[in-house]
Write an enzyme that holds these catalytic residues in place. Structure first.
Site, PDB file in Angstrom:
ATOM      1  N   CYS A   1      -5.935   1.022  -0.200  1.00  0.00           N
ATOM      2  CA  CYS A   1      -5.976   0.040  -1.289  1.00  0.00           C
ATOM      3  C   CYS A   1      -7.194  -0.867  -1.100  1.00  0.00           C
ATOM      4  O   CYS A   1      -7.393  -1.425  -0.012  1.00  0.00           O
ATOM      5  CB  CYS A   1      -4.695  -0.785  -1.221  1.00  0.00           C
ATOM      6  SG  CYS A   1      -4.588  -2.120  -2.393  1.00  0.00           S
TER       7      CYS A   1
ATOM      8  N   CYS B   1     -11.121   0.339  -7.174  1.00  0.00           N
ATOM      9  CA  CYS B   1      -9.658   0.221  -7.257  1.00  0.00           C
ATOM     10  C   CYS B   1      -9.118   1.644  -7.210  1.00  0.00           C
ATOM     11  O   CYS B   1      -9.672   2.545  -7.862  1.00  0.00           O
ATOM     12  CB  CYS B   1      -9.261  -0.467  -8.556  1.00  0.00           C
ATOM     13  SG  CYS B   1      -7.479  -0.432  -8.850  1.00  0.00           S
TER      14      CYS B   1
HETATM   15  N1  DGL Z   1      -4.336  -0.454  -5.149  1.00  0.00           N
HETATM   16  C1  DGL Z   1      -4.997  -1.618  -5.691  1.00  0.00           C
HETATM   17  C2  DGL Z   1      -6.478  -1.593  -5.315  1.00  0.00           C
HETATM   18  O1  DGL Z   1      -7.055  -0.576  -4.992  1.00  0.00           O
HETATM   19  C3  DGL Z   1      -4.817  -1.725  -7.177  1.00  0.00           C
HETATM   20  C4  DGL Z   1      -3.429  -2.047  -7.628  1.00  0.00           C
HETATM   21  C5  DGL Z   1      -2.943  -3.429  -7.224  1.00  0.00           C
HETATM   22  O2  DGL Z   1      -3.507  -4.447  -7.682  1.00  0.00           O
HETATM   23  O3  DGL Z   1      -1.998  -3.481  -6.468  1.00  0.00           O
HETATM   24  O4  DGL Z   1      -7.101  -2.627  -5.332  1.00  0.00           O
END
Ligand code: DGL
Length: 405
Positions: A140, A269
Site C-alpha cells: 500500500c 495507489c
Molecule cells: N491502498 C491504498 C494506497 O495504495 C489506497 C486505498 C486506501 O486509501 O486505503 O495508497
C-alpha cells in the site's frame, strides 16, 4: 508504537490480538522456508501480489538479468492481508488521525509476523496456525508513506531478521528506467500526497543516480480507490472520477509553472494500475483542449510500483540468502481480509455490518484490548461482487490461487 511495543512485551506468546511470538525467529529456525507477507489496506494490494507471482526479469538459477520463462519468485509462498475493514487508509491524514493510521499499519505487520487469525467472524475462538513470515511487503502506498520507517524500526527493536520492502522506493527506482525528458505526475491518495513521500523519494533516488531533479506534481484523489473497488458509498462512475482526477493533476502541474509537459505518470495507489487504460484515455482527451495541450506529453509513460517491488524483493531476499530453495512442493498461499467485529461492544457498526465512518475515523491509539476488526480468510465468494470481478478479470495469477469460499 510505544503502546504497541509494551503490549507486545507483556504478551510474547502471540496468543492475544496484536501480538506475535518472537521465538518463531529464534536461531536455528530455517527462515528461508517461511512465506512472504504482503499487506494493503484492501484488495488493491493484490495488484502487487499479482506482480510478485508473475514477474520474470531474471534467470532463476543465477539471477542474471533477462526472462527465463519462470516467475522469479516461483518457489515462494505468500500470505496476503487486506485491511479492508479499516480502509481507506488514504483519508486518515485529512482528519488528523495519522497516529491511529500508523498504529493500524504496525498491527498489519504484527499480524503477518504472528500465527493468529479468526476462521470466521463469528467463530468461538481464533486459530494459531498461520505461519509467520520472513519478509513484509508493504503493498500500500499510503501505508508505505506513513509506516515503512516505523516497521523497519520495530523489526530492529524486536530483533527479528525480517526484510521490509515498500512500494514507494521501488516505484521511484522504476522512474530511473523511464525517459529522462518530461515532468513527473504522481496520482495517489490524499494521504500519500500529504506525506510528500513520492516527491522526496523520487528526488533522492534520481539524485543518488546522478540524475537532475525532475519537476514532480502530485494529485491526491479522495475517491478513486473506493470507486474502483465498487464501494457503495462512492456513486461516481470510474471514467468520470478518472477524468476529474487527471484534470486535477494537470491543473496542478500547469499552476506549478514547470514548462515541461507531464510525460511520466507514477501510479502511486495500489488500485490505479487496474484502470491504467482509462487514465491514459483521460490524458489523451484532455490534451484535445488547447488550454491543457502544452502540459501533457503526446505519449505518456506509466510507472507501476508493483512491478518494481518484485525486483526489490528478489534482490533483498538474495542479499539475505533467504530465497526459498526449489525442489520442495510449494505449499499453498494464504489470503486474509479484515472485517468489522460484530461482537465488539465498543465498536459502532452500520446496518450493513461495516465500521461506522465517524467511529472508524474517530478512534484513538493505545486501545489494544479492543479488537473491533477481525482478520479472517479471504475467499472468492466472500469478496463483494465488483472486487471479485476485478480480481477475476485483471489479476489471473491471484484469482487462480484464491480459495473458492
Ligand atoms: N491502498 C491504498 C494506497 O495504495 C489506497 C486505498 C486506501 O486509501 O486505503 O495508497
Amino acid at each position: 508504537m510505544s503502546e504497541l511495543g509494551s503490549h507486545l512485551n507483556t504478551h510474547s506468546s502471540g496468543e492475544e490480538a496484536f501480538t506475535f511470538d518472537p521465538s518463531a525467529y529464534a536461531d536455528g529456525v530455517e527462515l528461508s522456508e517461511l512465506p512472504i507477507g504482503v499487506f494493503d489496506s484492501g484488495i488493491g494490494g493484490l495488484t502487487v501480489l499479482e506482480a510478485l507471482l508473475t514477474a520474470d526479469g531474471f534467470h532463476n538459477t543465477d539471477l542474471k538479468p533477462g526472462a527465463d520463462g519462470r516467475p522469479d519468485l516461483e518457489n515462494e509462498r505468500f500470505i496476503y492481508l487486506g485491511d479492508q475493514a479499516n480502509m481507506p487508509y488514504g483519508n486518515y491524514s485529512a482528519v488528523g488521525k495519522v497516529d491511529y493510521l500508523r498504529e493500524l499499519i504496525l498491527k498489519d505487520a504484527v499480524f503477518l509476523l504472528g500465527r493468529r487469525f479468526w476462521p470466521t467472524a463469528d467463530a468461538a475462538a481464533p486459530r494459531h496456525d498461520k505461519p509467520p513470515v520472513k519478509a513484509i511487503v508493504i503493498a500500500c502506498n499510503t501505508a508505505t508513506a506513513y509506516g515503512l520507517a516505523d516497521i523497519r524500526a520495530a523489526v530492529k527493536v524486536w530483533g527479528i531478521p525480517v526484510i521490509v520492502v515498500g512500494v514507494v522506493e521501488a516505484g521511484a527506482r522504476g522512474l530511473l528506467k523511464a525517459s529522462k525528458e518530461g515532468a513527473v505526475g504522481v496520482l495517489a491518495t490524499v494521504g500519500t500526497c500529504a506525506s510528500e513521500v513520492y516527491p522526496k523519494t523520487i528526488q533522492s533516488t534520481l539524485g543518488l543516480a546522478g540524475r537532475s531533479a525532475p519537476s514532480v506534481t502530485q494529485f491526491g484523489s479522495a475517491n478513486l480507490a473506493g470507486v474502483i473497488e465498487g464501494d457503495p458509498s462512492y456513486a461516481t462512475p470510474v471514467a468520470e472520477q478518472v477524468a476529474a482526477d487527471v484534470r486535477g493533476l494537470v491543473e496542478a502541474h500547469r499552476a506549478a509553472g514547470s514548462p515541461a509537459p507531464l510525460k511520466k505518470v507514477m501510479l502511486g495507489c495500489t488500485h490505479f494500475p487496474l484502470v491504467i487504460r482509462e487514465i491514459d484515455a483521460a490524458f489523451a482527451k484532455l490534451r484535445e483542449e488547447p488550454e491543457f495541450a502544452p502540459w501533457i506529453a503526446e505519449v505518456r509513460e506509466f510507472v507501476n510500483p508493483a512491478e518494481w517491488t518484485a525486483r526489490e524483493l528478489l534482490s533483498e531476499l538474495a542479499k539475505a540468502r533467504l530465497r526459498r530453495k526449489g525442489g520442495a512442493e510449494t505449499e499453498e498461499n494464504r489470503f486474509f481480509i479484515s472485517v468489522a467485529n460484530p461482537r465488539c461492544a465498543a465498536a459502532k457498526l452500520t446496518d450493513t455490518g461495516v465500521l461506522d465512518h465517524d467511529y472508524k475515523y474517530g478512534r484513538e491509539t493505545g486501545h489494544l484490548d479492543i479488537e473491533d476488526t477481525l482478520v479472517v480468510p479471504m475467499t472468492r465468494g466472500g469478496l463483494p461482487e465488483v472486487s471479485r470481478r476485478l480480481v477475476e478479470t485483471k489479476l489471473p495469477a491471484v484469482w487462480q490461487r484464491l480459495p473458492e469460499g
